[in-house]
Design a protein around this motif. Structure first.
Motif, PDB file in Angstrom:
ATOM      1  N   GLU A 229       0.829  -1.213   0.000  1.00 50.30           N
ATOM      2  CA  GLU A 229       0.000   0.000   0.000  1.00 50.30           C
ATOM      3  C   GLU A 229       0.855   1.251   0.000  1.00 50.30           C
ATOM      4  N   ARG A 230       2.023   1.173   0.584  1.00 49.77           N
ATOM      5  CA  ARG A 230       2.904   2.345   0.598  1.00 49.77           C
ATOM      6  C   ARG A 230       3.429   2.653  -0.805  1.00 49.77           C
ATOM      7  N   LYS A 231       3.565   1.647  -1.633  1.00 47.95           N
ATOM      8  CA  LYS A 231       3.942   1.903  -3.025  1.00 47.95           C
ATOM      9  C   LYS A 231       2.830   2.673  -3.741  1.00 47.95           C
ATOM     10  N   LEU A 232       1.592   2.268  -3.508  1.00 46.22           N
ATOM     11  CA  LEU A 232       0.466   2.985  -4.117  1.00 46.22           C
ATOM     12  C   LEU A 232       0.338   4.393  -3.549  1.00 46.22           C
ATOM     13  N   LEU A 235       2.328   6.796  -5.504  1.00 45.65           N
ATOM     14  CA  LEU A 235       1.646   7.146  -6.759  1.00 45.65           C
ATOM     15  C   LEU A 235       0.601   8.231  -6.510  1.00 45.65           C
ATOM     16  N   LEU A 236      -0.191   8.044  -5.442  1.00 45.00           N
ATOM     17  CA  LEU A 236      -1.246   9.016  -5.138  1.00 45.00           C
ATOM     18  C   LEU A 236      -0.654  10.386  -4.830  1.00 45.00           C
ATOM     19  N   GLU A 237       0.401  10.430  -4.021  1.00 39.04           N
ATOM     20  CA  GLU A 237       1.013  11.709  -3.677  1.00 39.04           C
ATOM     21  C   GLU A 237       1.568  12.401  -4.919  1.00 39.04           C
ATOM     22  N   SER A 238       2.170  11.626  -5.812  1.00 36.97           N
ATOM     23  CA  SER A 238       2.721  12.219  -7.033  1.00 36.97           C
ATOM     24  C   SER A 238       1.620  12.790  -7.912  1.00 36.97           C
ATOM     25  N   ALA A 239       0.515  12.056  -8.039  1.00 37.24           N
ATOM     26  CA  ALA A 239      -0.588  12.536  -8.873  1.00 37.24           C
ATOM     27  C   ALA A 239      -1.234  13.776  -8.280  1.00 37.24           C
ATOM     28  N   LEU A 240      -1.440  13.804  -6.956  1.00 36.00           N
ATOM     29  CA  LEU A 240      -2.052  14.963  -6.316  1.00 36.00           C
ATOM     30  C   LEU A 240      -1.122  16.170  -6.337  1.00 36.00           C
ATOM     31  N   ASN A 241       0.170  15.910  -6.318  1.00 34.15           N
ATOM     32  CA  ASN A 241       1.136  17.011  -6.315  1.00 34.15           C
ATOM     33  C   ASN A 241       1.087  17.820  -7.604  1.00 34.15           C
ATOM     34  N   VAL A 242       0.863  17.138  -8.726  1.00 37.39           N
ATOM     35  CA  VAL A 242       0.822  17.842 -10.012  1.00 37.39           C
ATOM     36  C   VAL A 242      -0.600  18.253 -10.394  1.00 37.39           C
ATOM     37  N   SER A 243      -1.580  17.819  -9.628  1.00 41.11           N
ATOM     38  CA  SER A 243      -2.971  18.138  -9.945  1.00 41.11           C
ATOM     39  C   SER A 243      -3.292  19.589  -9.569  1.00 41.11           C
ATOM     40  N   LEU A 275       1.104   6.461 -13.974  1.00 37.66           N
ATOM     41  CA  LEU A 275       2.139   6.191 -12.986  1.00 37.66           C
ATOM     42  C   LEU A 275       2.191   4.712 -12.631  1.00 37.66           C
ATOM     43  N   MET A 276       1.026   4.079 -12.636  1.00 37.15           N
ATOM     44  CA  MET A 276       1.002   2.643 -12.365  1.00 37.15           C
ATOM     45  C   MET A 276       1.741   1.871 -13.451  1.00 37.15           C
ATOM     46  N   VAL A 277       1.582   2.279 -14.704  1.00 36.37           N
ATOM     47  CA  VAL A 277       2.299   1.641 -15.810  1.00 36.37           C
ATOM     48  C   VAL A 277       3.810   1.820 -15.633  1.00 36.37           C
ATOM     49  N   ALA A 278       4.223   3.039 -15.226  1.00 39.07           N
ATOM     50  CA  ALA A 278       5.645   3.304 -15.055  1.00 39.07           C
ATOM     51  C   ALA A 278       6.228   2.523 -13.885  1.00 39.07           C
ATOM     52  N   THR A 279       5.410   2.254 -12.857  1.00 31.57           N
ATOM     53  CA  THR A 279       5.897   1.542 -11.677  1.00 31.57           C
ATOM     54  C   THR A 279       5.891   0.037 -11.875  1.00 31.57           C
ATOM     55  N   ASN A 280       4.806  -0.488 -12.370  1.00 27.44           N
ATOM     56  CA  ASN A 280       4.663  -1.923 -12.601  1.00 27.44           C
ATOM     57  C   ASN A 280       3.969  -2.096 -13.943  1.00 27.44           C
ATOM     58  N   ASP A 302      -9.505   1.971  -3.547  1.00 29.17           N
ATOM     59  CA  ASP A 302      -8.448   1.560  -2.615  1.00 29.17           C
ATOM     60  C   ASP A 302      -7.358   2.621  -2.496  1.00 29.17           C
ATOM     61  N   ILE A 303      -6.937   3.168  -3.622  1.00 25.31           N
ATOM     62  CA  ILE A 303      -5.823   4.113  -3.577  1.00 25.31           C
ATOM     63  C   ILE A 303      -6.246   5.437  -2.925  1.00 25.31           C
TER      64      ILE A 303
END
Length: 676
Positions: A229-232, A235-243, A275-280, A302-303
């Motif tokens: 969950e910490r990996k996800l 992703l969430l923090e990165s997406a919200l940061n640029v939003s 971001l999910m594609v880039a991570t996994n 979930d995320i």
């Protein structure tokens, strides 16, 4: 002599004047606010006949919102003025009764032929005491009248500035902007620690914890994030940061808001998918294969949910990202938005209680070993071997619980995850509630309610040094103590309040309105569950203390505290205020060991104890003086106004005589950390 006491009796009777003046001020304030409401409705009704029906509808909604805001202000003002007037009336009646008793005693003394000089001295002492009280009451009444007159003048000035129909220049600017918007409509549419260290072995339970079971506490404690969950979460923090969600949604525009919300939520989901594609790559490919967000509803729920859990467990993290997330989820809870998205973004918060209930492990919460397995170990100045012994006892308790309650549905790792989550709640209490306890300890150590040392009185007077309240030493003592006690109870129940706040914000059908609250555009939304919980806490504190000084109004869902998110943000600031103050008070003896710093402290304050008292007396006076806002009912003595005054004190720390002591003790700011 009787003529003198007759005049004194009349002076005491006049002390009830603030009650009548409060009623008059309340009536005048009501008239002014009614006039504002009528002007807003007249402005809505007087729209140009050539405007569209849509613009008429928007203008009518704005007028209704302004009228509702005025009504809320009037209600708060009437409540506070009524409480203040009742208190003043009670005080004045007591003074009148004391004057009557003194008058009767003097009459009997003068009639008695065997009166002695000591009898006359006793009467003179009573007379001087009564005279001092009358002078204090008169001073407070004058300050109250001056403050109310100032507030009324400010309100009239604000109303005059808001009278746009009578302002030719403003009307011309408004007309010009209207014509410009009509000419370019298509273009506009596209832009849219104490002295003695804490000692002893593991505490069975954090000090002062309410007498509730672990089962009750676990209902509101979020489950700690797992490694995956910490990996996800990243992703969430990165997406919200640029939003730029709030920048594009919370604006005053004529475009369809639902379409903007739908577009922004889909953009954020697209960013998360990328971001999910880039991570996994494999999981990301499965996520975007059909390019349908509705098919991946569980992933997005979930995320978003794990981001909410992480924030509650770590209040200092995701300061800006969490606000975007909650406003996004608030919009997504609207039925119209859900229909456009074709899926729901919100799911129930995963708590320790829900997790154990699903797996049949609730019996563990009633085990006596839970206290030892989740308690905080405070090292202080204890020997290392004692700390290591306590750590081993705690680890053995955890291992025993994990073996005792493991099953096919509940593994040992999952049991330990639940225990760690409850331990996180205890850690929160240690670093956020215990500073309040330590400051209360210092407060009781240096001050008493019925007396004070020369130069260390807590008395404040309205209009002096920025204060908006007038309290003598005893009244201010109880006012500070009850405010600190209330903050302590709120910090104890913070996880519960946070859980209820999210429930209020994300409840379907609980709509909000976007309006200017004086601090920019904010979402004003009701928070019924948080309001009920706050009233329960307030009633519990009032029944424990026995008497209450000041107003008991809780601002929530109005222009002061627009929504539950602002409420949570407001009370998570309490440890950021008190932690640095307590740290400086505890660091002073260490600074005093240095010869150069000892000379500075002695020459400036007279010693460590005098320096401590100087800091505490200034904080207790001016962090609880009703300052920090433009009028009485926005700050004053209401529940939220007390915290507003404390922040106002923090903003003026550079002007205090002990500012350099704060810097020497490692203070870097009330929004940062104290250096070790």
């Amino acid at each position: 002599m009787f003529k003198l006491f007759g005049s004194l009796f009349r002076a005491a009777t006049l002390c009830a004047a603030p009650h009548h003046q409060s009623v008059m001020n309340s009536a005048k304030l009501g008239a002014v606010l009614d006039e504002n409401e009528q002007e807003s409705q007249a402005a809505a009704n007087g729209l140009d006949a050539g405007t569209s029906s849509y613009e008429e509808h928007i203008a009518r909604l704005k007028a209704e919102a302004e009228a509702q805001d005025c009504a809320n202000r009037l209600r708060v003002a009437q409540e506070q003025l009524a409480e203040y007037a009742a208190q003043k009336e009670e005080d004045s009646v007591g003074l009148v009764q004391e004057a009557e008793r003194l008058k009767e005693a003097l009459g009997q003394l003068l009639k008695h032929p065997g009166s002695t000089a000591s009898d006359f001295q006793e009467i003179a002492h009573l007379f001087n005491g009564l005279l001092d009280k009358l002078n204090d009451a008169a001073t407070e009444a004058r300050a109250f009248a001056a403050q109310q007159a100032s507030d009324l003048a400010t309100l009239k000035r604000s109303s005059a500035q808001a009278d746009l129909d009578n302002d030719v220049d403003m009307k011309r600017v408004r007309d010009d902007s209207a014509s410009t918007s009509e000419a370019g409509e298509e273009a506009a549419a596209g832009e849219d620690a104490l002295e003695e260290p804490l000692r002893g072995p593991i505490a069975s339970q954090p000090a002062g914890l309410p007498s509730t079971s672990f089962a009750e506490r676990a209902r509101y404690i979020p489950l700690r994030l797992s490694h995956d969950e910490r990996k996800l979460l990243r992703l969430l923090e990165s997406a919200l940061n640029v939003s730029e969600y709030t920048d594009k949604v919370d604006i005053l525009t004529w475009r369809n808001k639902n379409q903007r919300v739908n577009a922004q939520i889909r953009d954020l989901c697209a960013i998360l998918s990328g971001l999910m594609v880039a991570t996994n790559y494999k999981k990301g490919q499965d996520l975007i294969r059909d390019r349908s967000f509705a098919d991946n509803e569980e992933f997005f729920q979930d995320i978003f949910e794990l981001g909410r859990r992480y924030k509650i467990l770590n209040p200092d993290k995701m300061r800006s990202e969490y606000g975007k997330l909650m406003y996004l989820l608030m919009d997504s809870a609207e039925p119209a938005i859900q229909e456009m998205l074709e899926f729901k973004c919100v799911r129930q918060l995963r708590t320790v209680y829900n997790f154990l209930e699903e797996r049949g492990g609730l019996a563990m919460l009633d085990d006596s070993l839970m206290h030892t397995a989740t308690a905080e170990i405070i090292a202080g100045e204890r020997p290392r071997h004692e700390v290591q012994r306590d750590i081993k006892i705690k680890e053995k308790a955890r291992e025993a619980l994990s073996r005792r309650y493991r099953s096919a549905r509940l593994s040992e790792e999952e049991i330990l995850l639940c225990i760690y989550s409850i331990s996180d709640n205890n850690s929160y209490l240690l670093f956020n509630r215990d500073p309040i306890d330590r400051f209360i300890h210092f407060f009781h150590r240096y001050f008493k309610s019925d007396s004070h040392e020369p130069g260390y009185s807590l008395a404040i007077q309205g209009g002096r040094d920025g204060a908006r309240l007038t309290h003598n030493h005893e009244r201010q003592y109880h006012y500070v103590l009850q405010s600190l006690t209330l903050w302590r109870e709120i910090s104890t129940e913070m996880f519960k309040l946070w859980y209820l706040a999210e429930t209020d914000m994300l409840r379907e059908g609980n709509s909000y309105r976007l309006c200017d609250t004086g601090q920019g555009l904010n979402r004003v939304q009701s928070a019924s569950q948080v309001g009920r919980a706050m009233q329960q806490i307030l009633n519990r504190v009032q029944s424990r203390i026995g008497s209450w000084v000041g107003s008991s109004v809780v601002h929530l869902g109005d222009h002061n505290v627009p929504n539950a998110l602002m409420f949570i943000d407001k009370y998570t600031q309490v440890p950021r205020i008190l932690n640095p103050v307590v740290s400086v008070l505890e660091e002073l003896p260490k600074l005093y060991r240095d010869s150069n710093l000892r000379a500075y402290i002695d020459s400036s304050f007279g010693g460590v104890e005098q320096c401590r008292k100087a800091i505490i007396v200034d904080f207790c006076r001016h962090a609880f003086d009703g300052s920090g806002a433009d009028n009485f009912f926005d700050a004053g003595s209401c529940i939220d106004g007390r915290l507003t005054s404390a922040w106002n004190w923090c903003s003026k720390i550079e002007k205090k005589p002990f500012y350099h002591v704060f810097k020497l003790a490692g203070w870097v700011g009330f929004d940062g950390e104290v250096k070790s």
